[in-house]
Structure formats: structure tokens, C-alpha cells
Enzyme design. Structure first.
Site, short mmCIF file in Angstrom:
data_model
loop_
_atom_site.label_atom_id
_atom_site.label_comp_id
_atom_site.label_asym_id
_atom_site.label_seq_id
_atom_site.Cartn_x
_atom_site.Cartn_y
_atom_site.Cartn_z
CD GLU A 119 43.04 39.98 48.37
OE1 GLU A 119 42.35 39.53 49.26
OE2 GLU A 119 42.97 39.61 47.20
NE ARG A 164 43.33 42.92 43.42
CZ ARG A 164 43.06 41.66 43.79
NH1 ARG A 164 43.27 40.66 42.96
NH2 ARG A 164 42.57 41.41 44.98
#
Ligand code: UDP
Length: 343
Positions: A119, A304
């Protein structure tokens, strides 16, 4: 080797402990507020456990930091619902409490293997996130979702600076959506507090609709826990010191799925278990806005994907488990021996 694992009952902590106890002659000293996932190790000689809290049991921790060779501070809040609802608690635990542990390791000259997070890359536009080149891109302060990654990022920077200034021996690793047995409790219906795979499984088992936040086009690379643990074990072994002062992405770039694809894959996979086929087939998929699901302060990350070139080059690590195999192993864990739901 003596390994101190704070958060030993967590998803990563318990899997790492299992691997250490079955595959090495190392000792594990562990602390956690719970012990449901580590019960089978409690009678094991090379495992010592204290039920406790990192913000309370400070003397125990200091004593064990001194005694051990390497410290893994795995205690953290890592659930987006909490980032939005109680951002200060995320800062206090994930940053402040962990900073104390890292400083203690520096004081006693111990090695730290610290869980950063995928993250930290935030909304970085790169196709593949590179540990040493990608920018870390966050939304405004009015979106408290970012307090988690900002806390982790700052600690990454503090650890790296302590490496340079004080000679702290460290490695940072960044898990990309690790999943597998013992992920979250599928019977605990805390919406937004469980990771997406276990949340969806819960919904299927309890006859609730699967909710795709903002349509489910956002993508994640799902990484099977045992692959992640392979990487972590090599980091702990630290061949020729190659893990020192490094950051490693530990993720599976080839298991890149949209959340909508995950929902369908999960329903199809659960449907292959005869006792659960009816529940799977009945599951509805609905769309909800992020605001309704998480609240105002949420903002999503659309892609991601990790670069795992560095982990391959320095550690010889690559993820081996394709998503189908990992999902099957995960569902075997959650569904085998479980009573069928009433549908
Ligand atoms: N998500 C979703 N429905 C749910 C739970 C999660 O659509 O019931 C989405 C969430 O918005 C995010 C993704 O699934 O885009 C992954 O969420 P998770 O909390 O597992 O991990 P993250 O990768 O966001 O840290």
C-alpha cells in the site's frame, strides 16, 4: 537463531512460526493478544509464547529483544475500514508502537525484519512498482485511508535512516495481498474489517450478496501465503547478507485479478465443493459505492502490480503458486469439515 515475532498469532506470524518450527532448528519467541492460530505450537519446546499487548508488555519485549537475534514487529492494524473510522488508532499502533520496537532493536544491535506494505505505493501510476524507483503517491489529508500507508512509509524511511546513521541491520518486505489458510475468520461478519477474499467467502457462506466497491474494476495481485513465507525465510536466512538494507516486494504479478474477477472465480470455485454448491450458485453480486461501504474518507487504488526482479536477483525468490492452486488450498482449509450452510 532466536526469532522474536510480535504479532505471532496473526496471518503472517502463525504461518512463519509453522515454517520455522517444522523446517529449521531455530527458536521462536512470540507475543500476541490471541492464540487461536498457534495452539498447536504451544507445547513445542522451541516455541515460547506470551499472551500480551505490545503497548503494555514492554519489559517482556525489551528482555526478548536483547535475547533474540532478529525481531519481526508484525503487529499492525491493516484493515481499510479502521483507517477511515479510527485513523489515530492506526497511527498509534502501526507507527508509534512499532517505532519503539525498532528503536529498541537499534539500541541492542539487533536485526529488524519489518513489514512495510504494498500500500505504500498508493496511486503510483507505474505499471509495476519498483522498490527503489517508484514514487509513493497519496490522496489528500481529507482521505484518512492514507494514514496507514503514510505511517508505514514514514517508518520505512526512519528504519532506512537508522540503518545509515546508526548501523541498524534491517530488511523491509512488502506483501502484495497475501492470502491462504488462516487469513481471517470467515464467521466474523465484520464488514470492511476482513480482507476481500475472506469477506467474499463469508458472504457466500452466510447467504449475503457480494459487494463490489465502486464496481470492482480495481485490481490486486493475490499472493499465496506459502510463497510469501518462502521469501521471508530467505530474508531471515540472509545469504551473504544480501537482504541487508534492502526493500523487497513479495507479490505474485501473474495473479493479477480485478475484484469482480475475484468474486466470480471464488463463486465458481466454491461451487465445486458439493456441500457448498447451492450457496455459491445463489450468491448475488451487487455494486456499492466506496462512500456507502467504507465512508467518506476512503479512496481506492486501481492497480497494484509488483516488480519482483530484485527479490529474484538477490534472494533467488519467485512466487510459485498460481491463483487457481492457491485458491483451492485456501478453500480446502475453510470448507473441508465445515457444515453446509442452510440455504
Ligand atoms: N472490496 C470490495 N468488497 C468487499 C471488500 C473489499 O469490493 O466486500 C475491495 C476493496 O475496495 C479493495 C479490494 O477489494 O479495492 C481489496 O480490499 P482488501 O481490504 O482485501 O485489501 P487492500 O488491497 O485494499 O488493502
Amino acid at each position: 537463531m532466536r526469532v522474536l515475532i510480535l504479532g505471532v498469532n496473526g496471518f503472517i506470524g502463525n504461518a512463519l512460526t509453522r515454517r520455522i518450527l517444522t523446517g529449521t532448528d531455530w527458536e521462536v519467541f512470540g507475543l500476541d493478544v490471541g492464540s487461536d492460530r498457534i495452539e498447536e505450537f504451544l507445547s513445542e519446546k522451541r516455541f515460547r509464547f506470551l499472551e500480551g499487548d505490545i503497548s503494555i508488555n514492554r519489559e517482556w519485549i525489551e528482555y526478548h529483544v536483547k535475547k533474540c537475534d532478529v525481531v519481526l514487529p508484525l503487529v499492525a492494524i491493516a484493515t481499510p475500514a479502521t483507517y477511515v473510522k479510527n485513523p489515530l488508532s492506526v497511527f498509534e499502533l502501526d507507527f508509534e508502537e512499532n517505532l519503539r520496537i525498532v528503536k529498541m532493536a537499534a539500541k541492542y544491535g539487533k536485526r529488524v525484519v519489518f513489514p512495510s506494505t504494498s500500500e505504500v505505493y498508493g496511486m503510483c501510476p507505474d505499471k509495476e512498482f519498483d522498490e527503489d524507483r517508484s514514487s509513493l503517491v497519496y490522496g489528500p489529508i481529507a482521505k484518512p485511508r492514507w494514514i496507514y500507508s503514510a505511517s508505514k512509509q514514514l517508518l520505512d524511511r526512519v528504519i532506512a535512516a537508522m540503518g545509515t546513521a546508526q548501523g541498524l541491520q534491517y530488511t523491509l518486505f512488502r506483501p502484495f495481498n497475501w492470502y491462504g489458510p488462516h487469513l481471517d475468520n470467515v464467521d466474523a461478519p465484520k464488514e470492511g474489517s476482513s480482507r476481500v477474499l475472506t469477506q467474499f467467502l463469508h458472504n457466500i457462506l452466510y447467504g449475503r450478496p457480494i459487494k463490489l466497491v465502486d464496481g470492482g474494476a480495481q485490481r490486486r495481485c493475490f499472493t499465496y501465503i506459502e510463497d510469501g513465507i518462502d521469501g521471508l525465510m530467505t530474508i531471515l536466512e540472509n545469504p551473504k547478507g544480501k537482504a541487508d538494507s534492502q526493500i523487497f516486494n513479495l507479490g505474485n504479478p501473474s495473479a493479477d485479478l480485478s475484484i469482480a474477477q475475484l468474486a466470480h472465480a471464488l463463486i465458481d470455485a466454491v461451487a465445486t465443493y458439493p456441500k457448498f454448491a447451492a450457496a455459491a450458485k445463489k450468491t448475488r453480486i451487487v455494486k456499492v459505492s466506496a462512500k456507502d461501504y467504507y465512508g467518506e474518507g476512503y479512496q481506492d487504488i486501481t492497480t497494484r502490480v509488483p516488480s519482483v526482479a530484485k527479490a529474484k536477483r538477490l534472494l533467488g525468490w519467485t512466487p510459485k503458486t498460481d491463483f487457481e492452486t492457491g485458491l483451492r488450498k485456501t478453500l480446502d482449509f475453510y470448507l473441508k469439515g465445515r457444515k453446509p450452510p442452510e440455504v
